[in-house]
Motif scaffolding. Sequence first.
Motif, PDB file in Angstrom:
ATOM      1  N   GLU A 269       0.816  -1.211   0.000  1.00  0.00           N
ATOM      2  CA  GLU A 269       0.000   0.000   0.000  1.00  0.00           C
ATOM      3  C   GLU A 269       0.851   1.263   0.000  1.00  0.00           C
ATOM      4  OE1 GLU A 269      -4.189   1.549   1.694  1.00  0.00           O
ATOM      5  OE2 GLU A 269      -3.037   0.278   3.049  1.00  0.00           O
ATOM      6  N   LEU A 276      -1.349  -4.112  -4.992  1.00  0.00           N
ATOM      7  CA  LEU A 276      -2.601  -4.145  -4.252  1.00  0.00           C
ATOM      8  C   LEU A 276      -3.783  -3.765  -5.128  1.00  0.00           C
ATOM      9  CD1 LEU A 276      -3.721  -4.464  -1.308  1.00  0.00           C
ATOM     10  CD2 LEU A 276      -3.444  -1.991  -1.085  1.00  0.00           C
ATOM     11  N   ASP A 306      -2.757  -6.736   3.034  1.00  0.00           N
ATOM     12  CA  ASP A 306      -1.570  -6.161   2.397  1.00  0.00           C
ATOM     13  C   ASP A 306      -0.455  -7.201   2.346  1.00  0.00           C
ATOM     14  OD1 ASP A 306       0.620  -4.674   1.579  1.00  0.00           O
ATOM     15  OD2 ASP A 306       0.201  -2.977   2.882  1.00  0.00           O
TER      16      ASP A 306
END
Length: 377
Positions: A269, A276, A306
């Motif tokens: 992220e 992602l 994540d």
Amino acid sequence: MQHPELKTPYFMIDESKLIRNLEIAKKLKELSGVKLVLALKCFSTWGVFDIIKPYLDGTTSSGPFEVKLGYDTFGGETHAYSVGYSEDDVKEVADICDKMIFNSQNQLAAHRHLVEGKAELGLRLNPGVSYAGQDLADPARQFSRLGVQVNHINPEVFSSIDGVMFHMNCENKDVDAFIRLLDDISEQFGTYLDQLKWVSLGGGVFFTWPGYDVEKLAAALKAFSDKHGVQLYLEPGEAIITQTTDLVVTVVDIVENELKTAIVDSATEAHRLDTLIYNEPASILGASESGDHRYVIGSCSCLAGDQFCVTQFDQPLEIGQRLHILDSAGYTMVKLNWFNGLKMPSIYCQRANGEVQKLNEFGYEDFKRSLSQWSVS
């Protein structure tokens, strides 16, 4: 090459691998007559522009700061495009760009008086056909806002502009599929193109992919250029920097919940956002499809989903071990952010002579300044 003296996380750009891609780009230019402008939305790490500049013709942008960066650090032709310009945006870059491409006929009409006499005028067209693996990245997706559809064109506009831009590919590794798009564009817009000086065919043409038939692409581009009497441009981004850069991280913990997770000192992220966004697992140097030791390569962010990938290794991973996340140049450094207050990766380039050059590093003061500069009394 390992660099234990460098603190992770960091990006390492390999000059030799970059030159390999650029030599293919040079061949394409020589065979086809096409001009190539680097898409700064994909890669803007200007500390290595000295490597790229001798091979390409300039830069193209998606916002005013990219226009300025291309003009200041790359030179050559500076193309300006935005999905939506404000008047201030246009005023900011009209004096430094060579071509200004508008996304709509409304924008062209509203702002052309600020550009005429300074830069050539262009308009983005949407051919309604495309090659993209995901709907999120498909310029011709339903209700697309990107460019003018053929049935909305005012034909009179072509007598007062210099060129047009199409962008209808995303990681297109299929030369025959690209040629079919070219044929479709020629059929739909040919009478308009015949009136112009130049046509940009955008980016997303993956001509540096292993096995790609560059000669076939070059012949198709040259034929299109000759047919319509235009100078062609491509706007490569990923094609220039693919497979040139590793994101190097360290395993800081290993946890287990049915499957082992190696937690690394990085996050998709914050540092590799497209992993992602597009749910496209990363590749790890040294991983093995037949390995007996299976791991989630998980980030150190607090976002539950994540992770970089799930993969196997021949030997167990250990805390403190470094991993190289491959092909980490495109849409990474341009999208870095401070989510969770994580340490942002430094950026290095390993030159062809073996020297490692630091291009940038970031610290707490950069993080703090990005959030507020002044207090309110």
